[in-house]
Design a protein around this motif. Structure first.
Motif, mmCIF file in Angstrom:
data_model
loop_
_atom_site.group_PDB
_atom_site.id
_atom_site.type_symbol
_atom_site.label_atom_id
_atom_site.label_comp_id
_atom_site.label_asym_id
_atom_site.label_seq_id
_atom_site.Cartn_x
_atom_site.Cartn_y
_atom_site.Cartn_z
ATOM 1 N N ASN A 190 0.856 -1.184 0.000
ATOM 2 C CA ASN A 190 0.000 0.000 0.000
ATOM 3 C C ASN A 190 0.892 1.233 0.000
ATOM 4 O O ASN A 190 1.476 1.576 1.002
ATOM 5 C CB ASN A 190 -0.900 -0.014 1.237
ATOM 6 C CG ASN A 190 -1.882 1.124 1.243
ATOM 7 O OD1 ASN A 190 -1.740 2.096 0.510
ATOM 8 N ND2 ASN A 190 -2.877 1.022 2.087
ATOM 9 N N ASP A 191 0.974 1.928 -1.134
ATOM 10 C CA ASP A 191 1.852 3.079 -1.263
ATOM 11 C C ASP A 191 1.284 4.344 -0.637
ATOM 12 O O ASP A 191 1.924 5.371 -0.662
ATOM 13 C CB ASP A 191 2.145 3.355 -2.743
ATOM 14 C CG ASP A 191 2.968 2.246 -3.368
ATOM 15 O OD1 ASP A 191 3.696 1.571 -2.634
ATOM 16 O OD2 ASP A 191 2.856 2.067 -4.594
ATOM 17 N N GLU A 192 0.078 4.292 -0.072
ATOM 18 C CA GLU A 192 -0.559 5.511 0.396
ATOM 19 C C GLU A 192 -0.588 5.670 1.904
ATOM 20 O O GLU A 192 -1.344 6.466 2.409
ATOM 21 C CB GLU A 192 -1.980 5.561 -0.160
ATOM 22 C CG GLU A 192 -1.998 5.651 -1.665
ATOM 23 C CD GLU A 192 -3.398 5.736 -2.224
ATOM 24 O OE1 GLU A 192 -4.352 5.810 -1.418
ATOM 25 O OE2 GLU A 192 -3.532 5.734 -3.433
ATOM 26 N N GLY A 193 0.154 4.934 2.671
ATOM 27 C CA GLY A 193 0.179 5.224 4.087
ATOM 28 C C GLY A 193 0.472 4.067 5.010
ATOM 29 O O GLY A 193 1.420 4.138 5.750
ATOM 30 N N VAL A 194 -0.320 3.038 5.001
ATOM 31 C CA VAL A 194 -0.132 1.951 5.952
ATOM 32 C C VAL A 194 0.956 1.017 5.433
ATOM 33 O O VAL A 194 0.812 0.429 4.363
ATOM 34 C CB VAL A 194 -1.441 1.165 6.170
ATOM 35 C CG1 VAL A 194 -1.225 0.025 7.137
ATOM 36 C CG2 VAL A 194 -2.536 2.083 6.665
ATOM 37 N N ALA A 211 2.281 -6.167 9.300
ATOM 38 C CA ALA A 211 1.485 -4.940 9.282
ATOM 39 C C ALA A 211 1.414 -4.363 10.695
ATOM 40 O O ALA A 211 1.781 -5.037 11.656
ATOM 41 C CB ALA A 211 0.091 -5.238 8.743
ATOM 42 N N PRO A 212 0.916 -3.124 10.829
ATOM 43 C CA PRO A 212 0.836 -2.500 12.150
ATOM 44 C C PRO A 212 -0.099 -3.219 13.128
ATOM 45 O O PRO A 212 0.065 -3.088 14.337
ATOM 46 C CB PRO A 212 0.323 -1.093 11.853
ATOM 47 C CG PRO A 212 0.669 -0.841 10.439
ATOM 48 C CD PRO A 212 0.589 -2.176 9.761
ATOM 49 N N THR A 213 -1.093 -3.949 12.642
ATOM 50 C CA THR A 213 -1.986 -4.696 13.537
ATOM 51 C C THR A 213 -2.099 -6.139 13.057
ATOM 52 O O THR A 213 -1.945 -6.417 11.864
ATOM 53 C CB THR A 213 -3.416 -4.096 13.585
ATOM 54 O OG1 THR A 213 -4.061 -4.339 12.333
ATOM 55 C CG2 THR A 213 -3.393 -2.606 13.884
ATOM 56 N N ARG A 214 -2.387 -7.038 13.985
ATOM 57 C CA ARG A 214 -2.523 -8.442 13.590
ATOM 58 C C ARG A 214 -3.737 -8.636 12.694
ATOM 59 O O ARG A 214 -3.735 -9.481 11.815
ATOM 60 C CB ARG A 214 -2.522 -9.368 14.802
ATOM 61 C CG ARG A 214 -3.669 -9.289 15.723
ATOM 62 C CD ARG A 214 -3.643 -10.384 16.806
ATOM 63 N NE ARG A 214 -2.685 -10.112 17.865
ATOM 64 C CZ ARG A 214 -1.675 -10.936 18.187
ATOM 65 N NH1 ARG A 214 -1.499 -12.062 17.557
ATOM 66 N NH2 ARG A 214 -0.862 -10.622 19.153
ATOM 67 N N PHE A 215 -4.787 -7.840 12.884
ATOM 68 C CA PHE A 215 -5.978 -7.966 12.050
ATOM 69 C C PHE A 215 -5.686 -7.545 10.607
ATOM 70 O O PHE A 215 -6.156 -8.168 9.669
ATOM 71 C CB PHE A 215 -7.123 -7.139 12.634
ATOM 72 C CG PHE A 215 -7.480 -7.593 14.020
ATOM 73 C CD1 PHE A 215 -8.202 -8.756 14.231
ATOM 74 C CD2 PHE A 215 -7.066 -6.862 15.125
ATOM 75 C CE1 PHE A 215 -8.515 -9.185 15.510
ATOM 76 C CE2 PHE A 215 -7.376 -7.288 16.407
ATOM 77 C CZ PHE A 215 -8.103 -8.453 16.602
ATOM 78 N N LEU A 216 -4.903 -6.483 10.440
ATOM 79 C CA LEU A 216 -4.524 -6.039 9.106
ATOM 80 C C LEU A 216 -3.612 -7.067 8.439
ATOM 81 O O LEU A 216 -3.751 -7.351 7.239
ATOM 82 C CB LEU A 216 -3.846 -4.672 9.170
ATOM 83 C CG LEU A 216 -3.524 -4.000 7.842
ATOM 84 C CD1 LEU A 216 -4.758 -3.880 6.964
ATOM 85 C CD2 LEU A 216 -2.923 -2.627 8.099
ATOM 86 N N ALA A 217 -2.702 -7.648 9.182
ATOM 87 C CA ALA A 217 -1.819 -8.676 8.621
ATOM 88 C C ALA A 217 -2.630 -9.884 8.165
ATOM 89 O O ALA A 217 -2.470 -10.362 7.035
ATOM 90 C CB ALA A 217 -0.773 -9.089 9.655
ATOM 91 N N GLY A 269 -5.902 -10.067 7.570
ATOM 92 C CA GLY A 269 -6.837 -9.679 6.521
ATOM 93 C C GLY A 269 -6.157 -9.527 5.171
ATOM 94 O O GLY A 269 -6.696 -9.936 4.140
ATOM 95 N N THR A 270 -4.963 -8.946 5.163
ATOM 96 C CA THR A 270 -4.222 -8.788 3.909
ATOM 97 C C THR A 270 -3.827 -10.141 3.345
ATOM 98 O O THR A 270 -3.981 -10.399 2.138
ATOM 99 C CB THR A 270 -2.971 -7.917 4.123
ATOM 100 O OG1 THR A 270 -3.373 -6.629 4.601
ATOM 101 C CG2 THR A 270 -2.180 -7.763 2.830
ATOM 102 N N LEU A 271 -3.341 -11.024 4.190
ATOM 103 C CA LEU A 271 -2.982 -12.358 3.731
ATOM 104 C C LEU A 271 -4.203 -13.080 3.170
ATOM 105 O O LEU A 271 -4.146 -13.716 2.122
ATOM 106 C CB LEU A 271 -2.348 -13.153 4.867
ATOM 107 C CG LEU A 271 -1.689 -14.472 4.481
ATOM 108 C CD1 LEU A 271 -0.624 -14.272 3.413
ATOM 109 C CD2 LEU A 271 -1.086 -15.131 5.703
ATOM 110 N N HIS A 272 -5.330 -12.932 3.832
ATOM 111 C CA HIS A 272 -6.569 -13.543 3.350
ATOM 112 C C HIS A 272 -6.946 -12.999 1.975
ATOM 113 O O HIS A 272 -7.291 -13.765 1.065
ATOM 114 C CB HIS A 272 -7.706 -13.283 4.348
ATOM 115 C CG HIS A 272 -9.020 -13.813 3.899
ATOM 116 N ND1 HIS A 272 -9.325 -15.149 3.917
ATOM 117 C CD2 HIS A 272 -10.111 -13.184 3.409
ATOM 118 C CE1 HIS A 272 -10.552 -15.326 3.451
ATOM 119 N NE2 HIS A 272 -11.049 -14.142 3.140
ATOM 120 N N GLU A 273 -6.852 -11.683 1.809
ATOM 121 C CA GLU A 273 -7.185 -11.071 0.520
ATOM 122 C C GLU A 273 -6.278 -11.592 -0.590
ATOM 123 O O GLU A 273 -6.728 -11.844 -1.711
ATOM 124 C CB GLU A 273 -7.071 -9.546 0.604
ATOM 125 C CG GLU A 273 -8.122 -8.891 1.456
ATOM 126 C CD GLU A 273 -9.489 -8.906 0.810
ATOM 127 O OE1 GLU A 273 -9.579 -8.831 -0.428
ATOM 128 O OE2 GLU A 273 -10.476 -8.992 1.553
#
Length: 104
Positions: free
Chosen positions: A10-14, A77-83, A85-89
């Motif tokens: 994600n080049d826009e922030g996170v 990622a900054p949170t385990r949920f984001l990590a 969720g991204t892997l799932h996506e």
């Protein structure tokens, strides 16, 4: 996670890092921080990294330890949920996963 095969998803922030190389050094995780998260119908193991970020990794049966040689796909990622969720996506969208793999 070692440099070279990581991709900023994600080049826009996170800041999200994706690692797809089995030969890479395994990330250092804090002891006793593993929690498996359910995203839709899939469970993804997550753990806190030594630097404060969180990592999720994928495995299709019983998830091995983060340092096991069997674990080859990582998302930090900054949170385990984001990590998780991204892997799932990425696993739900093979074209996106293949695009990241081709960059390495």
């Amino acid at each position: 996670m070692s440099p070279g095969r990581q991709t900023d998803a994600n080049d826009e922030g996170v800041p999200i890092e994706v690692s797809l190389d089995a030969a890479e050094e395994r990330p250092a995780v804090e002891s006793n921080t593993r929690i498996d998260l359910l995203v839709e119908t899939e469970a993804y193991p997550t753990a806190r990294l030594d630097d404060g970020r969180y990592v999720a990794w994928w495995f299709d049966t019983d998830a091995p330890a983060p340092a096991a040689q069997a674990t080859t796909e990582w998302v930090a990622a900054p949170t385990r949920f984001l990590a998780a969720g991204t892997l799932h996506e990425l696993w739900e969208n093979p074209a996106a996963f293949d695009t990241l793999a081709a960059r390495g």
